[in-house]
Structure formats: structure tokens, C-alpha cells
Design an enzyme around this catalytic site. Structure first.
Site, PDB file in Angstrom:
ATOM      1  N   ARG A  62       0.820  -1.225   0.000  1.00 50.57           N
ATOM      2  CA  ARG A  62       0.000   0.000   0.000  1.00 50.57           C
ATOM      3  C   ARG A  62       0.847   1.265   0.000  1.00 50.57           C
ATOM      4  NH1 ARG A  62      -2.034   1.971   4.552  1.00 50.57           N
ATOM      5  NH2 ARG A  62      -2.400  -0.087   5.424  1.00 50.57           N
ATOM      6  N   TYR A 109     -11.775  21.754 -13.892  1.00 58.59           N
ATOM      7  CA  TYR A 109     -12.357  20.429 -14.056  1.00 58.59           C
ATOM      8  C   TYR A 109     -13.579  20.300 -13.146  1.00 58.59           C
ATOM      9  CZ  TYR A 109     -12.770  15.376 -14.197  1.00 58.59           C
ATOM     10  OH  TYR A 109     -13.241  14.104 -14.340  1.00 58.59           O
ATOM     11  N   ASP A 146      -3.026  22.305 -11.721  1.00 61.20           N
ATOM     12  CA  ASP A 146      -3.508  21.164 -12.502  1.00 61.20           C
ATOM     13  C   ASP A 146      -3.048  21.406 -13.934  1.00 61.20           C
ATOM     14  OD1 ASP A 146      -4.895  19.337 -14.071  1.00 61.20           O
ATOM     15  OD2 ASP A 146      -6.766  19.485 -12.932  1.00 61.20           O
ATOM     16  N   LYS A 201      -5.205  10.952 -18.783  1.00 56.12           N
ATOM     17  CA  LYS A 201      -5.363  11.692 -20.023  1.00 56.12           C
ATOM     18  C   LYS A 201      -4.110  11.559 -20.886  1.00 56.12           C
ATOM     19  CE  LYS A 201      -9.267  12.671 -18.074  1.00 56.12           C
ATOM     20  NZ  LYS A 201      -9.530  13.893 -17.343  1.00 56.12           N
TER      21      LYS A 201
HETATM   22  C1  PLP Z   1      -9.832  14.121 -15.973  1.00 58.01           C
HETATM   23  C2  PLP Z   1      -9.333  15.299 -15.221  1.00 58.01           C
HETATM   24  C3  PLP Z   1      -9.199  15.253 -13.839  1.00 58.01           C
HETATM   25  C4  PLP Z   1      -9.591  14.050 -13.017  1.00 58.01           C
HETATM   26  O1  PLP Z   1      -8.847  12.909 -13.336  1.00 58.01           O
HETATM   27  P1  PLP Z   1      -9.428  11.422 -13.155  1.00 58.01           P
HETATM   28  O2  PLP Z   1      -8.287  10.543 -13.516  1.00 58.01           O
HETATM   29  O3  PLP Z   1     -10.620  11.298 -14.051  1.00 58.01           O
HETATM   30  O4  PLP Z   1      -9.813  11.285 -11.716  1.00 58.01           O
HETATM   31  C5  PLP Z   1      -8.676  16.380 -13.205  1.00 58.01           C
HETATM   32  N1  PLP Z   1      -8.319  17.486 -13.895  1.00 58.01           N
HETATM   33  C6  PLP Z   1      -8.437  17.551 -15.234  1.00 58.01           C
HETATM   34  C7  PLP Z   1      -8.029  18.799 -15.945  1.00 58.01           C
HETATM   35  C8  PLP Z   1      -8.957  16.456 -15.939  1.00 58.01           C
HETATM   36  O5  PLP Z   1      -9.087  16.544 -17.267  1.00 58.01           O
END
Ligand code: PLP
Length: 384
Positions: free
Chosen positions: A52, A105, A178, A203
Site C-alpha cells: 500500500r 475540471y 492542474d 489523459k
Molecule cells: C480528468 C481530469 C481530472 C480528473 O482525473 P481522473 O483521472 O478522471 O480522476 C482532473 N483534472 C483535469 C483537468 C482532468 O481533465
């Protein structure tokens, strides 16, 4: 590996050049053990105790990410982008004040407005592309974190990372960015003064729409970063080893994919700007985009793979156009090798700053002429 400095694309292509010591394989094995033998003297000389908190395959993928982001304190992988993002907020204390981007997001904004406030965080949402508004919202000594997404979903608003970093530093707050839609190929927020960079590795980092993963990278190994490590360890939000392997496989081609995707996005943005059925194209690479000058400064080698179009004819025409794509895939998410289209307002619901006539486009690696032809016929069908 040679001793001389190597370009990140070289290091990524070879996943840091790591060779399996036992077989000399150029791809290292996936480490799946959840537990490790204790030495006779009761120590754990391998450095591994249990699955973990830690795992060798995770560490290998983290080393590639840390290299890409120039993260001196390293990287941490999580089971999703949301697990990574929420760990940053969970490392704060009740009563702490947070300033976050208004355009971000949607699922994270929803989590902040509901769950994070139940944890006692006080959150103000501002347009982080407006430094004066941001400065006015920050309370020196009280604000502990500024959270900015750039380019931000789904309007591709650009936040001046260096400018926000200075405001954060003066106020004694951390800055987390982010950077999912910029990727380390185009922007490295830690080198611009951010403290933490977050990625939905689901992504473009993985890039093949087959892994859900998240990442955090840090500039300084300090108390806040240690709090985040404690959150991951305690809550069990670590990524699985198979997913880490797939992510590392994706990272080997990140530069190639990203360069093609961003070049195609730019070409599409330019051509769609002249399309009679498109009212507006939102893409930071276009000179008329409000964030273009800052983007040109803090993004190198391209402006990313994401763009949005506002269609003439409003919401009905937008939904109808999306219904008529043949090559684009009508799906949520972004950053994969296949191009995706989405009517965002249908997903985001009430309270979203997303216009109802907006279609979000994630640009893949298909032939750009094929992509344009598909959008052109879909837009025409949307108006028929
Ligand atoms: C998809 C996304 C998230 C969240 O990611 P997950 O892997 O779906 O939890 C956060 N910020 C942005 C800009 C995203 O495109």
C-alpha cells in the site's frame, strides 16, 4: 546511459534507461508482490515493506514523471486524477483558506463545494487568469493554498503561473497547478514557481484511454509534501502496478504524441475559426484568445491538444453536430490517441461556466485532414 545531459524525450523514450538486472531486459518486470521478506536482523534492507505505501513499478513510473516535471522532491502516483487532487486538499487543516480557479475540471469543483467544505476548508473561487482579482481574494497568513488549472476546462483559460506563484509566496500559501491539459511537454509549472503540479495521468500522459491514474510532483521536500505522502499511504490511494506499467509505456511516446496532437489542434483551431457555422473557437494558440500572450510565454512547443468551438445555432445545433460525427468519438475524457468530441454543458450541469453552444474537442493523432472533414460534415448536419 551517457553521463552528458539528455533531452527529456530521450529519457522518457527509454523510461530512464532502466534495465532489468536479472535478465538484462530493456523493459523492467511488473512488480506485483504485496509483501516483502524481513531480514534476519528484523530490518527491511530492500526498502520495501508492504504494497500500500510503496512498489518498485510505481517508483519507476514516478521517476519518469519527476524527470519530465523537473520535480526535485519527486512524484507520487495515485489511483486517479481525483485521488491525486483531493490528497492535496486533504493535506490541509480545518479552517484553512483556499483560493481556486473558477473555470476548472467540473468534478473537482463539485468535490470542493461539497466534500472539502465538510472537512472545514474555506474555499473561494476566482478567475485565476485575473491576477488583481486573485490578489484581492488571497488573505496573507490565512490562505494556505492556491489551486489553478491551466489551460482550464473547457474554455482553455490561461493562468500566469509565475505571476500567481509570486502572489502565493508573498501570502505564505502553496501554489498547486492542474497541468493535465498542458502536459510537461509544453509547461513545467514547478520551474515557474509552483509548489505542486497535478496530472490526471488518465489523459495525455498515458494517452491510450486505457488507464485511470493521477500524479503529483513537488518542487520541495517539505512538511506539506510529507503530509501528502501520509495521506496517500494512509488512505491507500496508490496506483496499481499494472496501471503504472501501462502509464510508463505511454510516457515513452509522450513527446511524439503531444507534438502531433498540438500541431493538429492548432491547424483545426485556425481552420475552424474561418468556418461559417462556427461562432467562436477557444484555443490559446489563437492570437485573439485572451490568454494567448501568457500562453506564448509559459507554453513551449505548442498550445496543447484541447480546443472548444461555439457553434452558430446554439445548443440544439451543437448537440446535433456532435450526434453526426463519424470519425471523432462522442465521449468524455481527453488526451488519448483517438479524437473525442463532447457537448460539455450536458455533463457539467447547473452552475457551470460552460456555454451551452460549446463543443469540446480532444485532438488525437489521426490525419488532420480526416479530422477537419469529419467536423465540417458534422457541423453542416447540425444545421440541416
Ligand atoms: C480528468 C481530469 C481530472 C480528473 O482525473 P481522473 O483521472 O478522471 O480522476 C482532473 N483534472 C483535469 C483537468 C482532468 O481533465
Amino acid at each position: 546511459m551517457p553521463q552528458r545531459p539528455l533531452h527529456p524525450r530521450s529519457l522518457a523514450a527509454q523510461a530512464m534507461g532502466k534495465i532489468d538486472p536479472q535478465t538484462k531486459g530493456v523493459v523492467t518486470p511488473i512488480h506485483i508482490a504485496t509483501t516483502y521478506i524481513r531480514d534476519e536482523d528484523n530490518a527491511y534492507s530492500s526498502g520495501f515493506i508492504y504494497g500500500r505505501p510503496d512498489n518498485e513499478t510505481i517508483r519507476e513510473a514516478e521517476s519518469v514523471l519527476a524527470m519530465l516535471e523537473e520535480a526535485k522532491a519527486g512524484a507520487l502516483l495515485f489511483s486517479s486524477g481525483m485521488a491525486a487532487a483531493t490528497a492535496v486538499f486533504q493535506a490541509l487543516s480545518p479552517g484553512d483558506h483556499v483560493v481556486a480557479s473558477k473555470v476548472m475540471y467540473w468534478a473537482l469543483r463539485a468535490w470542493l463545494q461539497t466534500e472539502a467544505t465538510r472537512w472545514g476548508l474555506v474555499i473561494d473561487f476566482v478567475e485565476t487568469d485575473d491576477l488583481a482579482a486573485l490578489k484581492a481574494a488571497v488573505k496573507p497568513g490565512v490562505t494556505k493554498l492556491i489551486w489553478a488549472e491551466t489551460p482550464s476546462n473547457p474554455l482553455w483559460t490561461i493562468t500566469d503561473i509565475a505571476g500567481v506563484a509570486e502572489i502565493a509566496r508573498k501570502a505564505g500559501a502553496k501554489l498547486a497547478v492542474d497541468s493535465t491539459c498542458a502536459s510537461p511537454v509544453h509547461t513545467r509549472p514547478l520551474t515557474l514557481g509552483a509548489d505542486i503540479v497535478m496530472h490526471a495521468a488518465t489523459k495525455v500522459l498515458n494517452g491510450h484511454s486505457d488507464v485511470v491514474a493521477g500524479a503529483l510532483c513537488a518542487r520541495q521536500d517539505d512538511e506539506f509534501w510529507n503530509r501528502i505522502k501520509t495521506v496517500r499511504k494512509g488512505q491507500g490511494g496508490i496506483l496499481g502496478p499494472f496501471e503504472a506499467f501501462l502509464l510508463m509505456r505511454g510516457l515513452r511516446t509522450l513527446h511524439l504524441r503531444q507534438e502531433r496532437q498540438s500541431a493538429s489542434a492548432m491547424a483545426l483551431a485556425q481552420r475552424l475559426s474561418a468556418h461559417p457555422l462556427v461562432a467562436r473557437v477557444l484555443y490559446p494558440g489563437l492570437p485573439q484568445h485572451p490568454g494567448h500572450d501568457i500562453a506564448a510565454r509559459q507554453m513551449e512547443g505548442g498550445f496543447g491538444f484541447m480546443l472548444s468551438v461555439q457553434v452558430t445555432g446554439g445548443e440544439a445545433a451543437a448537440i446535433k453536430a456532435a450526434a453526426h460525427v463519424e470519425l471523432y468519438k462522442r465521449a468524455t475524457s481527453l488526451g488519448g490517441v483517438e479524437s473525442l468530441i463532447e457537448h460539455r454543458a450536458s455533463i457539467e450541469g447547473a452552475g457551470s461556466p460552460c456555454p451551452t453552444d460549446l463543443l469540446r474537442l480532444s485532438t488525437g493523432i489521426e490525419d488532420v485532414e480526416d479530422l477537419y472533414a469529419d467536423l465540417d460534415q458534422a457541423l453542416k448536419a447540425g444545421h440541416s
